[in-house]
Design an enzyme around this catalytic site. Structure first.
Site, short mmCIF file in Angstrom:
data_model
loop_
_atom_site.label_atom_id
_atom_site.label_comp_id
_atom_site.label_asym_id
_atom_site.label_seq_id
_atom_site.Cartn_x
_atom_site.Cartn_y
_atom_site.Cartn_z
N THR A 120 -11.21 22.18 -16.78
CA THR A 120 -11.69 23.53 -16.44
C THR A 120 -11.20 23.84 -15.02
O THR A 120 -11.63 23.19 -14.06
CB THR A 120 -13.23 23.55 -16.50
N CYS A 254 -21.16 20.17 -16.14
CA CYS A 254 -20.36 21.40 -16.25
C CYS A 254 -21.06 22.69 -15.86
O CYS A 254 -20.53 23.44 -15.04
CB CYS A 254 -19.79 21.49 -17.66
P1 NAD Z 1 -14.89 12.52 -16.79
O1 NAD Z 1 -15.37 12.33 -15.41
O2 NAD Z 1 -15.74 12.07 -17.93
O3 NAD Z 1 -13.48 11.77 -16.96
C1 NAD Z 1 -12.37 12.02 -16.19
C2 NAD Z 1 -11.41 10.81 -16.25
O4 NAD Z 1 -10.23 11.16 -15.52
C3 NAD Z 1 -11.97 9.55 -15.60
O5 NAD Z 1 -11.86 8.47 -16.49
C4 NAD Z 1 -11.10 9.35 -14.35
O6 NAD Z 1 -10.88 8.00 -14.02
C5 NAD Z 1 -9.81 10.02 -14.77
N1 NAD Z 1 -8.97 10.50 -13.66
C6 NAD Z 1 -9.34 11.05 -12.49
N2 NAD Z 1 -8.26 11.40 -11.79
C7 NAD Z 1 -7.19 11.07 -12.52
C8 NAD Z 1 -5.77 11.19 -12.31
N3 NAD Z 1 -5.27 11.77 -11.22
N4 NAD Z 1 -4.96 10.70 -13.28
C9 NAD Z 1 -5.46 10.13 -14.40
N5 NAD Z 1 -6.77 10.00 -14.64
C10 NAD Z 1 -7.61 10.48 -13.71
O7 NAD Z 1 -14.52 14.05 -16.93
P2 NAD Z 1 -14.76 15.01 -18.18
O8 NAD Z 1 -16.23 15.25 -18.35
O9 NAD Z 1 -13.95 14.54 -19.34
O10 NAD Z 1 -14.16 16.38 -17.60
C11 NAD Z 1 -12.77 16.57 -17.43
C12 NAD Z 1 -12.53 18.07 -17.30
O11 NAD Z 1 -12.89 18.71 -18.52
C13 NAD Z 1 -13.31 18.78 -16.20
O12 NAD Z 1 -12.53 19.80 -15.67
C14 NAD Z 1 -14.50 19.36 -16.96
O13 NAD Z 1 -15.02 20.50 -16.31
C15 NAD Z 1 -13.86 19.74 -18.27
N6 NAD Z 1 -14.79 19.79 -19.42
C16 NAD Z 1 -15.72 18.82 -19.58
C17 NAD Z 1 -16.57 18.86 -20.69
C18 NAD Z 1 -17.68 17.84 -20.91
O14 NAD Z 1 -18.51 18.05 -21.78
N7 NAD Z 1 -17.75 16.76 -20.15
C19 NAD Z 1 -16.42 19.87 -21.64
C20 NAD Z 1 -15.43 20.85 -21.44
C21 NAD Z 1 -14.62 20.78 -20.33
C1 UGA Z 2 -21.66 22.66 -21.91
C2 UGA Z 2 -21.24 23.71 -22.96
O1 UGA Z 2 -22.28 23.81 -23.95
C3 UGA Z 2 -19.93 23.31 -23.63
O2 UGA Z 2 -19.52 24.33 -24.53
C4 UGA Z 2 -18.87 23.14 -22.54
O3 UGA Z 2 -17.65 22.71 -23.10
C5 UGA Z 2 -19.34 22.10 -21.55
O4 UGA Z 2 -20.61 22.52 -20.97
C6 UGA Z 2 -18.37 21.97 -20.42
O5 UGA Z 2 -17.68 22.89 -20.07
O6 UGA Z 2 -18.33 20.85 -19.93
P1 UGA Z 2 -22.81 20.25 -22.01
O7 UGA Z 2 -22.66 20.20 -20.53
O8 UGA Z 2 -22.47 19.06 -22.83
O9 UGA Z 2 -21.91 21.44 -22.61
O10 UGA Z 2 -24.33 20.59 -22.29
P2 UGA Z 2 -25.14 21.73 -23.06
O11 UGA Z 2 -25.47 21.27 -24.40
O12 UGA Z 2 -24.49 23.06 -22.90
O13 UGA Z 2 -26.47 21.73 -22.18
C7 UGA Z 2 -26.41 22.10 -20.80
C8 UGA Z 2 -27.78 22.04 -20.19
O14 UGA Z 2 -28.58 23.12 -20.66
C9 UGA Z 2 -28.57 20.78 -20.50
O15 UGA Z 2 -29.27 20.36 -19.36
C10 UGA Z 2 -29.51 21.21 -21.60
O16 UGA Z 2 -30.69 20.45 -21.69
C11 UGA Z 2 -29.80 22.64 -21.15
N1 UGA Z 2 -30.25 23.53 -22.25
C12 UGA Z 2 -29.41 23.84 -23.28
C13 UGA Z 2 -31.52 24.08 -22.20
O17 UGA Z 2 -32.31 23.82 -21.27
N2 UGA Z 2 -31.90 24.96 -23.18
C14 UGA Z 2 -31.08 25.29 -24.22
O18 UGA Z 2 -31.49 26.10 -25.08
C15 UGA Z 2 -29.80 24.71 -24.26
#
Ligand code: NAD
Ligand code: UGA
Length: 430
Positions: A120, A254
């Protein structure tokens, strides 16, 4: 196809195993050598339903491998960048890891390769990457991810939409081929629109939950029930029934960082986005709401209270405690003098460093956490909490008030056990 993934976290690892499952020869690179070793041994470092099985089968089939070397991505046709983009102190997104990854890919990939920005990233980042790669024959597209933690594999397999922000039709076509999308709606647009659409979506979810939390507060004061109010609102398809559950506040890796980054983008461009700012204020105010409810309902003062925190993760189904309201609010309670003991069904998988930095004394037994408590606060909607022996808890903590921020428990059962119960947006409640 030959696919690369950079970053083996929630997004990268999920994408890697799911792409490998589809038969793509996938190499996943991470800078964390320990993580690479663990994954190569077939151990999933995160807790996602279905992940261990997919990891095992794709490693066995040889469609997936892990590496610490970017050189191993050299032959890849498409590389997904899935590295963290955390908040800086001023709220802006820190894209240092994205920059580092793109620098490595610039040196490694061959002309014709497509770099896919799944992290993101703030509006303008993909365009910057396109400019940086100019003249190399390597393309870049934006492809924001929408998966939820605890449903990551399901969401990858059944996305609501696939978003492709591209300045280059060939690169967008290549990415669409990788997904082989079937019935899923593919939304194509400019990289700027795609990047903003991702932030706009997360911020809208945050606004919706904060509205539900404000309504819950009003419900308990006017004698209404927030579940009924939300049931009615959700029956209107224009509103939708999801994300109207009150709770301790939204957390996780996030929503907090992405709302901050969206406000930062707004500020830099002279746009206030007051709705998002207000949702963040409401979210911060959840701690005050809970402190006030506890102060009013407990027999003694908060300063000498023993409080049990049930659930430490930011939501159920995950071991992730990043930006968890349970930790934030427990720290607040501790700063006011309370002694907080915490229990979580996934305690063993929770990051112990984060727990040690918190003010919570974590114990691996709900009954121990609740012993002699003046209040039990349910922070996470773990279904297991419904199955606890509430009579046993009442025996050990007869004066406790149960503050159920998620409206998870059966109030009748808790009262029957002899404990006072307060729901969120209920009567009696807070
Ligand atoms: P995360 O912290 O779980 O994992 C990131 C990984 O990247 C780690 O294993 C880390 O060691 C590795 N890393 C860091 N720097 C690096 C580099 N320069 N080269 C190679 N590896 C490297 O992160 P995440 O939750 O998967 O999030 C990644 C991105 O996706 C963020 O921008 C986040 O906002 C976005 N995103 C996350 C979610 C979610 O639910 N977690 C959902 C949608 C989007
Ligand atoms: C959220 C979005 O739902 C994903 O679509 C997105 O990809 C992701 O962020 C991201 O960009 O990383 P996530 O962080 O896994 O996913 O968690 P959610 O399920 O969205 O919950 C977020 C927070 O809101 C939690 O603390 C949850 O408990 C709270 N929540 C959710 C509420 O308090 N009430 C609700 O009705 C729903």
């Amino acid at each position: 196809m030959r696919i690369g993934v950079v970053g083996a976290g929630y997004v990268g690892l999920t994408s890697a195993v799911c792409l490998a499952e589809r038969g793509h020869a996938t190499v996943c690179v991470d800078v964390d050598a320990q993580r690479v070793r663990t994954l190569t041994a077939g151990e999933a470092p995160i807790d996602e339903p279905g992940l261990p099985q997919l990891l095992a089968s794709t490693l066995r089939d040889g469609t997936l491998r892990f590496s610490g070397r970017f050189e191993d991505l050299a032959e890849c046709e498409v590389v997904f960048v899935c590295v963290p983009t955390p908040s800086r102190p001023d709220g802006s997104a820190d894209i240092t890891a994205v920059d580092a990854a793109v620098g490595q890919l610039n040196r490694t990939l061959h002309p014709g390769a497509v770099v896919v920005m799944k992290s993101t990233v703030p509006v303008g980042t993909t365009r910057m990457v396109i400019d940086r790669l100019h003249g190399t024959g390597i393309s870049a597209v934006s492809n924001p991810e929408f998966l939820r933690e605890s449903h990551a594999i399901y969401d990858f397999r059944h996305p609501d939409r696939i978003l492709i922000g591209a300045a280059d039709d060939r690169a967008a076509d290549v990415l669409q081929t990788v997904y082989g999308v079937g019935d899923t709606e593919v939304l194509r647009m400019s990289p700027e629109s795609a990047e903003l659409a991702k932030y706009a979506s997360n911020a809208f979810l945050a606004v919706k939950i904060s509205y539900a939390n404000s309504l819950a507060q009003l419900c308990s004061r006017v004698g209404a029930d927030v579940a009924d109010v939300a049931r009615c609102m959700g029956a209107d398809v224009r509103i939708g029934k999801h994300f109207l559950q009150p709770g301790p506040g939204w957390g996780g890796s996030c929503l907090p960082k992405d709302t901050a980054a969206l406000l930062d983008t707004g500020r830099r461009n002279g746009v206030e986005l007051a709705e998002v700012a207000s949702a963040r204020d409401t979210n911060l105010g959840q701690a005050d709401r809970i402190v006030a409810a506890l102060s009013q309902s407990m027999a003694g003062p908060l300063a000498t209270a023993r409080i049990a925190a049930f659930g430490l993760t930011f939501k159920a189904g995950t071991c992730d405690v990043r930006d968890s309201p349970a930790l934030f609010i427990s720290d607040r309670l501790a700063s006011l003098g309370a002694q907080v003991s915490g229990y979580d069904p996934r305690l063993a998988m929770i990051d112990q460093d984060t727990l040690r930095r918190s003010s919570i004394g974590a114990v691996d037994d709900a009954y121990l956490a609740a012993k002699a408590a003046d209040a039990i606060v349910v922070f996470t909607e773990w279904p297991e909490f419904r199955d606890l022996d509430w009579f046993r808890i009442a025996g050990q903590a007869p004066a406790a008030v149960v503050l159920d921020t998620r409206n998870l428990l059966d109030p009748t059962e808790i009262r029957h056990a002899g404990l006072r119960y307060l729901g969120n947006g209920k009567v009696p409640g807070f």
